[in-house]
Design a protein around this motif. Structure first.
Motif, PDB file in Angstrom:
ATOM      1  N   THR A 221      22.704  32.337  30.479  1.00 42.69           N
ATOM      2  CA  THR A 221      21.717  32.086  31.507  1.00 42.69           C
ATOM      3  C   THR A 221      20.455  33.153  31.313  1.00 42.69           C
ATOM      4  O   THR A 221      20.468  34.254  30.829  1.00 42.69           O
ATOM      5  CB  THR A 221      22.334  32.501  32.915  1.00 42.69           C
ATOM      6  OG1 THR A 221      21.313  32.261  33.785  1.00 42.69           O
ATOM      7  CG2 THR A 221      22.889  34.093  32.878  1.00 42.69           C
ATOM      8  N   PRO A 222      19.178  32.590  31.873  1.00 41.85           N
ATOM      9  CA  PRO A 222      17.859  33.434  31.840  1.00 41.85           C
ATOM     10  C   PRO A 222      17.938  34.569  33.192  1.00 41.85           C
ATOM     11  O   PRO A 222      17.160  35.239  33.367  1.00 41.85           O
ATOM     12  CB  PRO A 222      16.980  32.500  31.730  1.00 41.85           C
ATOM     13  CG  PRO A 222      17.431  31.225  32.477  1.00 41.85           C
ATOM     14  CD  PRO A 222      19.087  31.254  32.035  1.00 41.85           C
ATOM     15  N   PHE A 223      18.911  33.898  34.064  1.00 47.96           N
ATOM     16  CA  PHE A 223      18.929  34.437  35.346  1.00 47.96           C
ATOM     17  C   PHE A 223      19.326  36.032  35.303  1.00 47.96           C
ATOM     18  O   PHE A 223      20.147  36.214  34.339  1.00 47.96           O
ATOM     19  CB  PHE A 223      20.069  33.655  36.202  1.00 47.96           C
ATOM     20  CG  PHE A 223      20.088  33.843  37.709  1.00 47.96           C
ATOM     21  CD1 PHE A 223      18.943  33.814  38.233  1.00 47.96           C
ATOM     22  CD2 PHE A 223      21.068  33.856  38.340  1.00 47.96           C
ATOM     23  CE1 PHE A 223      18.851  33.762  39.510  1.00 47.96           C
ATOM     24  CE2 PHE A 223      20.985  34.183  39.821  1.00 47.96           C
ATOM     25  CZ  PHE A 223      20.108  33.992  40.304  1.00 47.96           C
ATOM     26  N   GLN A 224      18.858  36.870  36.062  1.00 49.96           N
ATOM     27  CA  GLN A 224      19.064  38.317  36.010  1.00 49.96           C
ATOM     28  C   GLN A 224      19.316  38.944  37.237  1.00 49.96           C
ATOM     29  O   GLN A 224      18.864  39.894  37.703  1.00 49.96           O
ATOM     30  CB  GLN A 224      18.053  38.829  35.273  1.00 49.96           C
ATOM     31  CG  GLN A 224      17.852  38.590  33.758  1.00 49.96           C
ATOM     32  CD  GLN A 224      17.086  39.543  33.259  1.00 49.96           C
ATOM     33  OE1 GLN A 224      16.471  40.395  33.520  1.00 49.96           O
ATOM     34  NE2 GLN A 224      17.268  39.404  31.828  1.00 49.96           N
ATOM     35  N   ASP A 225      20.305  38.123  38.134  1.00 48.08           N
ATOM     36  CA  ASP A 225      20.418  38.741  39.424  1.00 48.08           C
ATOM     37  C   ASP A 225      21.864  39.420  39.434  1.00 48.08           C
ATOM     38  O   ASP A 225      22.768  38.903  39.213  1.00 48.08           O
ATOM     39  CB  ASP A 225      20.590  37.618  40.448  1.00 48.08           C
ATOM     40  CG  ASP A 225      20.878  38.056  42.040  1.00 48.08           C
ATOM     41  OD1 ASP A 225      21.611  38.949  42.156  1.00 48.08           O
ATOM     42  OD2 ASP A 225      20.402  37.397  42.845  1.00 48.08           O
ATOM     43  N   VAL A 226      21.642  40.825  39.427  1.00 40.84           N
ATOM     44  CA  VAL A 226      22.887  41.727  39.347  1.00 40.84           C
ATOM     45  C   VAL A 226      24.015  41.436  40.209  1.00 40.84           C
ATOM     46  O   VAL A 226      25.193  41.332  39.892  1.00 40.84           O
ATOM     47  CB  VAL A 226      22.483  43.084  39.363  1.00 40.84           C
ATOM     48  CG1 VAL A 226      23.745  43.958  39.155  1.00 40.84           C
ATOM     49  CG2 VAL A 226      21.270  43.416  38.345  1.00 40.84           C
ATOM     50  N   SER A 227      23.594  41.211  41.425  1.00 46.51           N
ATOM     51  CA  SER A 227      24.867  40.602  42.428  1.00 46.51           C
ATOM     52  C   SER A 227      25.790  39.479  41.999  1.00 46.51           C
ATOM     53  O   SER A 227      26.873  39.614  42.304  1.00 46.51           O
ATOM     54  CB  SER A 227      24.110  40.650  43.916  1.00 46.51           C
ATOM     55  OG  SER A 227      23.366  39.529  43.910  1.00 46.51           O
ATOM     56  N   VAL A 228      24.744  38.562  41.531  1.00 50.12           N
ATOM     57  CA  VAL A 228      25.670  37.355  41.147  1.00 50.12           C
ATOM     58  C   VAL A 228      26.528  37.549  39.955  1.00 50.12           C
ATOM     59  O   VAL A 228      27.677  37.110  39.829  1.00 50.12           O
ATOM     60  CB  VAL A 228      24.486  36.160  40.582  1.00 50.12           C
ATOM     61  CG1 VAL A 228      25.167  34.839  39.978  1.00 50.12           C
ATOM     62  CG2 VAL A 228      23.839  35.815  41.768  1.00 50.12           C
ATOM     63  N   PHE A 229      25.876  38.485  38.719  1.00 50.47           N
ATOM     64  CA  PHE A 229      26.754  38.831  37.723  1.00 50.47           C
ATOM     65  C   PHE A 229      28.076  39.467  38.449  1.00 50.47           C
ATOM     66  O   PHE A 229      29.198  39.224  37.785  1.00 50.47           O
ATOM     67  CB  PHE A 229      25.985  39.832  36.891  1.00 50.47           C
ATOM     68  CG  PHE A 229      25.001  38.975  36.109  1.00 50.47           C
ATOM     69  CD1 PHE A 229      24.920  37.519  36.141  1.00 50.47           C
ATOM     70  CD2 PHE A 229      24.282  39.740  35.173  1.00 50.47           C
ATOM     71  CE1 PHE A 229      23.933  36.720  35.353  1.00 50.47           C
ATOM     72  CE2 PHE A 229      23.174  38.920  34.546  1.00 50.47           C
ATOM     73  CZ  PHE A 229      23.169  37.626  34.402  1.00 50.47           C
ATOM     74  N   ILE A 230      27.793  40.356  39.209  1.00 52.41           N
ATOM     75  CA  ILE A 230      28.951  41.376  39.562  1.00 52.41           C
ATOM     76  C   ILE A 230      30.015  40.168  40.163  1.00 52.41           C
ATOM     77  O   ILE A 230      31.377  40.446  40.269  1.00 52.41           O
ATOM     78  CB  ILE A 230      28.522  42.180  40.797  1.00 52.41           C
ATOM     79  CG1 ILE A 230      27.761  43.450  39.984  1.00 52.41           C
ATOM     80  CG2 ILE A 230      29.738  42.762  41.404  1.00 52.41           C
ATOM     81  CD1 ILE A 230      27.130  44.167  40.838  1.00 52.41           C
ATOM     82  N   GLY A 231      29.654  39.150  41.031  1.00 50.40           N
ATOM     83  CA  GLY A 231      30.605  38.152  41.624  1.00 50.40           C
ATOM     84  C   GLY A 231      31.233  37.616  40.438  1.00 50.40           C
ATOM     85  O   GLY A 231      32.547  36.969  40.649  1.00 50.40           O
ATOM     86  N   LEU A 232      30.576  37.316  39.417  1.00 53.45           N
ATOM     87  CA  LEU A 232      31.158  36.546  38.361  1.00 53.45           C
ATOM     88  C   LEU A 232      32.116  37.212  37.657  1.00 53.45           C
ATOM     89  O   LEU A 232      33.406  36.678  37.219  1.00 53.45           O
ATOM     90  CB  LEU A 232      30.207  36.018  37.208  1.00 53.45           C
ATOM     91  CG  LEU A 232      29.252  34.903  37.656  1.00 53.45           C
ATOM     92  CD1 LEU A 232      28.047  34.760  36.778  1.00 53.45           C
ATOM     93  CD2 LEU A 232      30.133  33.776  37.757  1.00 53.45           C
ATOM     94  N   ILE A 233      31.961  38.413  37.501  1.00 54.63           N
ATOM     95  CA  ILE A 233      32.830  39.521  36.869  1.00 54.63           C
ATOM     96  C   ILE A 233      34.188  39.643  38.111  1.00 54.63           C
ATOM     97  O   ILE A 233      35.380  39.364  37.530  1.00 54.63           O
ATOM     98  CB  ILE A 233      32.297  40.817  36.774  1.00 54.63           C
ATOM     99  CG1 ILE A 233      31.306  40.944  35.718  1.00 54.63           C
ATOM    100  CG2 ILE A 233      33.419  41.782  36.325  1.00 54.63           C
ATOM    101  CD1 ILE A 233      30.542  42.032  35.345  1.00 54.63           C
ATOM    102  N   ASN A 234      34.146  39.982  39.123  1.00 51.31           N
ATOM    103  CA  ASN A 234      35.147  40.378  39.924  1.00 51.31           C
ATOM    104  C   ASN A 234      35.784  39.114  40.393  1.00 51.31           C
ATOM    105  O   ASN A 234      37.047  39.119  40.745  1.00 51.31           O
ATOM    106  CB  ASN A 234      34.562  41.116  41.158  1.00 51.31           C
ATOM    107  CG  ASN A 234      33.985  42.733  40.787  1.00 51.31           C
ATOM    108  OD1 ASN A 234      34.465  43.144  39.845  1.00 51.31           O
ATOM    109  ND2 ASN A 234      33.550  43.081  41.695  1.00 51.31           N
TER     110      ASN A 234
END
Length: 308
Positions: A221-234
């Motif tokens: 993804t070129p997307f860089q929303d940290v909160s989205v990434f944290i949701g994908l991890i957790n």
């Protein structure tokens, strides 16, 4: 085995360490340090059940520390503490440290206690689990794991097929196209954009991890929303986060590693516990997950309760 789970706490601020110590001292055998190098020596001497590390430290980042800890003690569960703004830390923590959870500062005490307790239970279960034995070979398993690419961009599909000429690579241009393929084929790895055909794929990936913990996901993804990434991890235990445009080298290494990881998860059911996910918290994503679950259930000839 020590009746108390063991825990290493690492933060370069003494004040933070004291706060963490107060949270866990009663129920854990804890070791605390401001020096990441000392933490690694402790991991070598006596691997803990869980290691919790701050990200921003002068001698070594938390992501680097957790990557080293994973290499030295793979059964030790890893939790990273940091702020929302640290995009590089989030990406490194999943790509290098394969962390269990990413916890935002300031933390919620009850949530952090619960996360560490779950991680400790999983670590102890992994250590007492019988050695992995290969699962019975079924006709589908004998075919070998396939890769599913969920993407609008055909060039990504072509790239994956060129990297993996001996592996079956399926292509879906929407979630609705992906679900029958998952049901019909032994998918081991999913390579996906975060938005496909105008839809958010995040909830789909999170639900899949809950329902199929042996499927390994790589997000491009070129997307860089940290909160989205944290949701994908957790909530999704995404295995790798790779930026777009895609570079062939990192994609190839990630695919090879993901296929090996899928095989390990398939052959060792106890290992899947280490990829337990949090419930989906966003209401819009929960709605998408419910729809996806309904489609999967219909494909399997089952019914699913209606969400309330």
């Amino acid at each position: 085995m020590n009746p108390k789970p063991s825990l290493i706490l690492v933060d370069d601020e003494e004040r933070i360490l004291r706060s963490l110590g107060m949270l866990f001292r009663a129920r854990y055998d804890i070791r605390m340090t401001t020096d990441a190098r000392e933490a690694l020596r402790w991991v070598d001497e006596r691997p803990p059940d869980v290691i919790v590390s701050d990200q921003r430290m002068p001698l070594m980042t938390g992501a680097t520390l957790l990557r080293q800890a994973r290499l030295r003690a793979p059964d030790t569960m890893r939790v990273l503490l940091t702020g929302y703004s640290e995009l590089d830390a989030v990406v490194a923590s999943v790509n290098e440290g394969e962390i269990f959870r990413f916890v935002q500062k300031p933390w919620d005490a009850e949530d952090l206690r619960s996360t560490v307790a779950q991680a400790a239970d999983i670590a102890r279960a992994l250590r007492t689990a019988p050695a992995a034995t290969a699962l019975p070979v079924t006709p589908r398993a004998a075919i070998g794991p396939a890769v599913l690419v969920v993407e609008d961009d055909v060039t990504v599909v072509q790239e994956v097929r060129e990297i993996l000429p001996a592996v079956t690579v399926h292509w879906a241009r929407s979630i609705d196209e992906a679900l029958p393929l998952i049901d019909a084929h032994p998918i081991g790895v999913i390579v996906s954009e975060l938005r496909v055909a105008g839809s958010n794929v995040g909830a789909f990936l999170k639900l899949l991890k809950r329902e199929h913990p042996d499927i390994v996901s790589i997000v491009l993804t070129p997307f860089q929303d940290v909160s989205v990434f944290i949701g994908l991890i957790n909530q999704g235990q995404v295995y790798r986060l790779l930026p777009k445009p895609v570079r062939r080298g990192p994609l190839g290494m990630s695919l090879a590693s993901a296929l090996r990881h899928h095989q390990a998860l398939r052959d060792a059911p106890a290992l899947r516990q280490a990829h337990a996910v949090e419930p989906i918290r966003d209401s819009a994503e929960a709605s998408v997950a419910q729809r996806v679950m309904g489609v999967l259930s219909r494909l399997r000839g089952r019914t699913v309760p209606v969400a309330r």
